[in-house]
Design an enzyme around this catalytic site. Structure first.
Site, mmCIF file in Angstrom:
data_model
loop_
_atom_site.group_PDB
_atom_site.id
_atom_site.type_symbol
_atom_site.label_atom_id
_atom_site.label_comp_id
_atom_site.label_asym_id
_atom_site.label_seq_id
_atom_site.Cartn_x
_atom_site.Cartn_y
_atom_site.Cartn_z
ATOM 1 C CD GLU A 116 3.152 -9.489 -2.846
ATOM 2 O OE1 GLU A 116 4.406 -9.403 -2.895
ATOM 3 O OE2 GLU A 116 2.533 -10.016 -1.904
ATOM 4 C CE LYS B 290 2.586 -19.190 2.688
ATOM 5 N NZ LYS B 290 3.194 -18.342 1.686
#
Ligand code: PSU
Ligand code: MN
Length: 300
Positions: free
Chosen positions: A25, A159
Site C-alpha cells: 500500500e 493498533k
C-alpha cells in the site's frame, strides 16, 4: 482491466508467467510514517520481497492512473509530496476523474490489487473499529473491503489506537476469516499479543495457502486477514505505548479530529509521543510481514 489501470511491465510479465507477486500500500508512505523513514521502509520492504523471490507491486494513484507497481522515483515522490490524497474505496473515482495523486489505504490497495489479479498484499496494520464507534460510527472502510474483495492481507494485527475486540467482532459479522500466525492471539501491532484470541491459528505459509485455495475453489468472495506478530526483539514497551495511545486519543478528541483524518493524526501523535521508538517497531514489523507475504505468494 480498464482504461485507468496501469500495471507495470514487470508485474504484468510476472503474473502472466505465474511468478509470485505481492501488493503493497501507499497510505503508509504518505500518511502513516514521516519522511524519510517512510521511503526507506517502502523501498526496504520491496527489497525484502525480492530477496524472498517474489515481485513487489506498490500501489497508488498518479495523475489519475491506478498504478500497480511503482518506480523508486514514484515512491520517493509519494513520500515527500503534500498534495497526495488518502484514498479508500469512496475516494478513488474522485482522484481518478480529477487526474490527481492518491495514496491507497488497505481498502484502496485491495481494489487495485484485485483489478490487477494479485492475491496477496502486505502491510503494517489494518484499519478497524475506533473506540467510541457506538457514537461516532467510525469504522474503517478496510473492514467492509475485506468483506467484498478477494485479497489476503498480511499485517501485524491492529493498533491499540483501535478497539481490537470490536474490530474482531465486526470482521466476524462480515464473514472475513482472521488467522493468527504462529500463536493463538491476534497481534496488537506494536506488541505481539492483544489478549484477544484469533478465530484460527496457522503455523506455516503452506497451511495459509491451502486455506486461500479452498476459499477460492468454493467461490467464497472476500478477503482475509493474517495477523503476523512483530518479532519479539522489536516489540515495543507495552506500558509506554499504551500511555502514548491514550494521550493521542485524548488529543484527537480535544482537537475534534474527524473522518479520514483520525487515523493519520493518531499514528503521527503516537510516533511523536514515543520519540520515534514506535517508528522503529513499525519499520521492523512491515519487513517481517513482507517475508511471510512473499512465502505465501510463492506457495500459491
Ligand atoms: N494503521 C497503521 N498504519 C497505517 C494505517 C493504519 O498502523 O498506515 C493506514 C492504512 O493505510 C489503513 C488506513 O488502511 O490507515 C486506515 O485509515 P482509516 O482508519 O481512515 O480507514
Ligand atoms: Mn475512519
Amino acid at each position: 482491466m480498464n482504461e485507468f489501470l496501469s500495471v507495470s511491465e514487470e508485474v504484468v510479465e510476472s503474473l502472466k508467467s505465474k511468478k509470485p507477486v505481492v501488493a503493497l500500500e501507499s497510505t503508509i508512505i504518505s500518511h502513516g510514517m514521516p519522511y524519510p523513514q517512510n521511503v526507506e521502509t517502502a523501498l526496504g520492504v520491496e527489497k525484502v520481497i525480492r530477496d524472498e523471490g517474489a515481485i513487489p507491486a506498490t500501489c497508488a494513484i498518479i495523475n489519475g492512473k491506478l498504478k500497480v507497481g511503482l518506480s523508486a522515483d514514484e515512491i520517493e515522490y509519494l513520500g515527500q509530496a503534500k498534495d497526495v490524497i488518502k484514498c479508500s474505496r469512496r475516494d478513488i473515482p474522485y482522484v481518478v476523474s480529477k487526474r490527481l495523486n492518491g495514496a491507497t489505504t488497505v481498502a484502496g490497495t485491495m481494489i487495485l490489487a484485485s483489478m490487477a489479479g494479485i492475491e496477496v498484499f502486505v502491510t503494517g496494520g489494518i484499519g478497524g473499529v475506533h473506540y467510541g464507534a457506538e457514537h461516532s460510527f467510525d469504522i474503517s472502510a478496510d473492514l467492509t473491503e475485506l468483506a467484498r474483495t478477494n485479497v489476503t492481507v498480511v499485517c501485524a494485527g491492529a493498533k491499540a489506537i483501535l478497539d481490537i475486540e470490536k474490530t474482531l467482532e465486526y470482521l466476524e459479522t462480515m464473514g472475513v476469516p482472521v488467522i493468527a500466525f504462529g500463536q493463538d492471539e491476534f497481534p496488537a501491532f506494536y506488541t505481539r499479543n492483544s489478549r484477544f484470541k484469533a478465530p484460527y491459528r496457522m503455523d506455516t505459509p503452506e497451511e495459509i495457502a491451502s486455506f486461500i485455495k479452498a476459499k477460492r475453489i468454493l467461490g467464497l468472495y472476500g478477503g482475509m486477514v493474517i495477523g503476523n506478530p512483530v518479532p519479539a526483539e522489536y516489540e515495543a514497551d507495552e506500558a509506554a505505548i499504551n500511555e502514548a495511545i491514550s494521550e493521542a486519543l485524548k488529543d484527537a478528541d480535544q482537537k475534534m479530529i474527524k473522518g479520514k483524518e483520525v487515523t493519520p493524526y493518531l499514528l503521527a501523535r503516537v510516533a511523536e509521543l514515543t520519540d520515534g521508538e514506535s517508528l522503529e517497531t513499525n519499520m521492523a514489523l512491515v519487513k517481517n510481514n513482507a517475508v511471510l507475504g512473499a512465502k505465501i505468494a510463492k506457495v500459491l
